[in-house]
Design an enzyme around this catalytic site. Structure first.
Site, PDB file in Angstrom:
ATOM      1  N   CYS A   8       0.851  -1.207   0.000  1.00  0.00           N
ATOM      2  CA  CYS A   8       0.000   0.000   0.000  1.00  0.00           C
ATOM      3  C   CYS A   8       0.878   1.246   0.000  1.00  0.00           C
ATOM      4  O   CYS A   8       0.563   2.235  -0.675  1.00  0.00           O
ATOM      5  CB  CYS A   8      -0.934   0.001   1.205  1.00  0.00           C
ATOM      6  SG  CYS A   8      -2.335  -1.140   1.057  1.00  0.00           S
ATOM      7  N   ASN A  85       1.722 -16.805  -4.269  1.00  0.00           N
ATOM      8  CA  ASN A  85       1.927 -17.406  -2.954  1.00  0.00           C
ATOM      9  C   ASN A  85       0.766 -16.994  -2.050  1.00  0.00           C
ATOM     10  O   ASN A  85       0.368 -15.823  -2.030  1.00  0.00           O
ATOM     11  CB  ASN A  85       3.256 -16.931  -2.361  1.00  0.00           C
ATOM     12  CG  ASN A  85       4.449 -17.464  -3.133  1.00  0.00           C
ATOM     13  OD1 ASN A  85       4.385 -18.549  -3.696  1.00  0.00           O
ATOM     14  ND2 ASN A  85       5.516 -16.704  -3.181  1.00  0.00           N
ATOM     15  N   HIS A  98      -0.502 -10.315  -4.496  1.00  0.00           N
ATOM     16  CA  HIS A  98       0.452  -9.971  -5.550  1.00  0.00           C
ATOM     17  C   HIS A  98       0.682 -11.199  -6.414  1.00  0.00           C
ATOM     18  O   HIS A  98       0.702 -12.326  -5.927  1.00  0.00           O
ATOM     19  CB  HIS A  98       1.771  -9.440  -4.985  1.00  0.00           C
ATOM     20  CG  HIS A  98       2.358 -10.283  -3.912  1.00  0.00           C
ATOM     21  ND1 HIS A  98       1.876 -10.273  -2.626  1.00  0.00           N
ATOM     22  CD2 HIS A  98       3.388 -11.174  -3.919  1.00  0.00           C
ATOM     23  CE1 HIS A  98       2.581 -11.122  -1.896  1.00  0.00           C
ATOM     24  NE2 HIS A  98       3.494 -11.686  -2.652  1.00  0.00           N
TER      25      HIS A  98
HETATM   26  P1  AMP Z   1       5.670 -13.314  -1.297  1.00  0.00           P
HETATM   27  O1  AMP Z   1       6.769 -14.101  -0.639  1.00  0.00           O
HETATM   28  O2  AMP Z   1       4.917 -14.072  -2.325  1.00  0.00           O
HETATM   29  O3  AMP Z   1       4.770 -12.658  -0.270  1.00  0.00           O
HETATM   30  O4  AMP Z   1       6.403 -12.177  -2.101  1.00  0.00           O
HETATM   31  C1  AMP Z   1       6.693 -10.912  -1.600  1.00  0.00           C
HETATM   32  C2  AMP Z   1       7.715 -10.343  -2.514  1.00  0.00           C
HETATM   33  O5  AMP Z   1       7.779  -8.936  -2.304  1.00  0.00           O
HETATM   34  C3  AMP Z   1       9.123 -10.884  -2.290  1.00  0.00           C
HETATM   35  O6  AMP Z   1       9.576 -11.511  -3.483  1.00  0.00           O
HETATM   36  C4  AMP Z   1       9.928  -9.641  -1.928  1.00  0.00           C
HETATM   37  O7  AMP Z   1      11.231  -9.666  -2.462  1.00  0.00           O
HETATM   38  C5  AMP Z   1       9.095  -8.534  -2.528  1.00  0.00           C
HETATM   39  N1  AMP Z   1       9.246  -7.232  -1.916  1.00  0.00           N
HETATM   40  C6  AMP Z   1       9.217  -6.927  -0.607  1.00  0.00           C
HETATM   41  N2  AMP Z   1       9.382  -5.611  -0.420  1.00  0.00           N
HETATM   42  C7  AMP Z   1       9.509  -5.055  -1.653  1.00  0.00           C
HETATM   43  C8  AMP Z   1       9.707  -3.720  -2.135  1.00  0.00           C
HETATM   44  N3  AMP Z   1       9.823  -2.674  -1.316  1.00  0.00           N
HETATM   45  N4  AMP Z   1       9.800  -3.531  -3.468  1.00  0.00           N
HETATM   46  C9  AMP Z   1       9.692  -4.580  -4.325  1.00  0.00           C
HETATM   47  N5  AMP Z   1       9.492  -5.854  -3.928  1.00  0.00           N
HETATM   48  C10 AMP Z   1       9.415  -6.098  -2.615  1.00  0.00           C
END
Ligand code: AMP
Length: 112
Positions: A8, A85, A98
């Site tokens: 967000c 996920n 996402h």
């Molecule tokens: P998940 O494990 O499916 O919840 O994926 C979350 C993803 O968000 C991970 O691959 C992280 O590397 C990514 N992530 C977390 N913070 C950021 C950010 N500030 N900008 C871009 N990606 C992010």
């Protein structure tokens, strides 16, 4: 928008993250810790925890953009992976729906 939700904050512009794509329903950013040469994240603008809480029409809309995004990123011809996920055992670390789109190399299977 949800308090203390990192996605967000990115959507609101409070945390900078270049946008690969944006429309009225979602933004697309590059993952900060890419697991492949191309690793995009599709984020709905309205907060919802995961694919089980999201409006199925929104999920379908987001998925309908994957081919266009893959073409734009140059990974459409050789193929790519789409991952959502979900929950703790699903490896979800950010509780804002996402969709991962990964490509740019031959991806292993199973993922872990
Ligand atoms: P998940 O494990 O499916 O919840 O994926 C979350 C993803 O968000 C991970 O691959 C992280 O590397 C990514 N992530 C977390 N913070 C950021 C950010 N500030 N900008 C871009 N990606 C992010």
């Amino acid at each position: 928008m949800a308090e203390d939700c990192i996605f967000c904050k990115i959507i609101k512009g409070e945390i900078p993250s270049p946008r690969v794509y944006e429309d009225d329903k979602m933004i697309v950013i590059n993952d900060v810790a890419p697991a492949a040469p191309v690793h995009m994240l599709l984020l709905p603008k309205n907060h919802t925890a995961n694919v089980t809480t999201a409006d199925p029409e929104l999920v379908a809309y987001m998925l309908s953009k994957v081919q266009m995004l893959a073409e734009k990123a140059g990974i459409a011809d050789k193929g790519f992976r789409v991952v959502i996920n979900t929950g703790m055992d699903g490896g979800q670390t950010v509780n804002h729906l996402h969709i991962h789109v990964l490509g740019g190399k031959a991806l292993g299977w199973p993922p872990c």
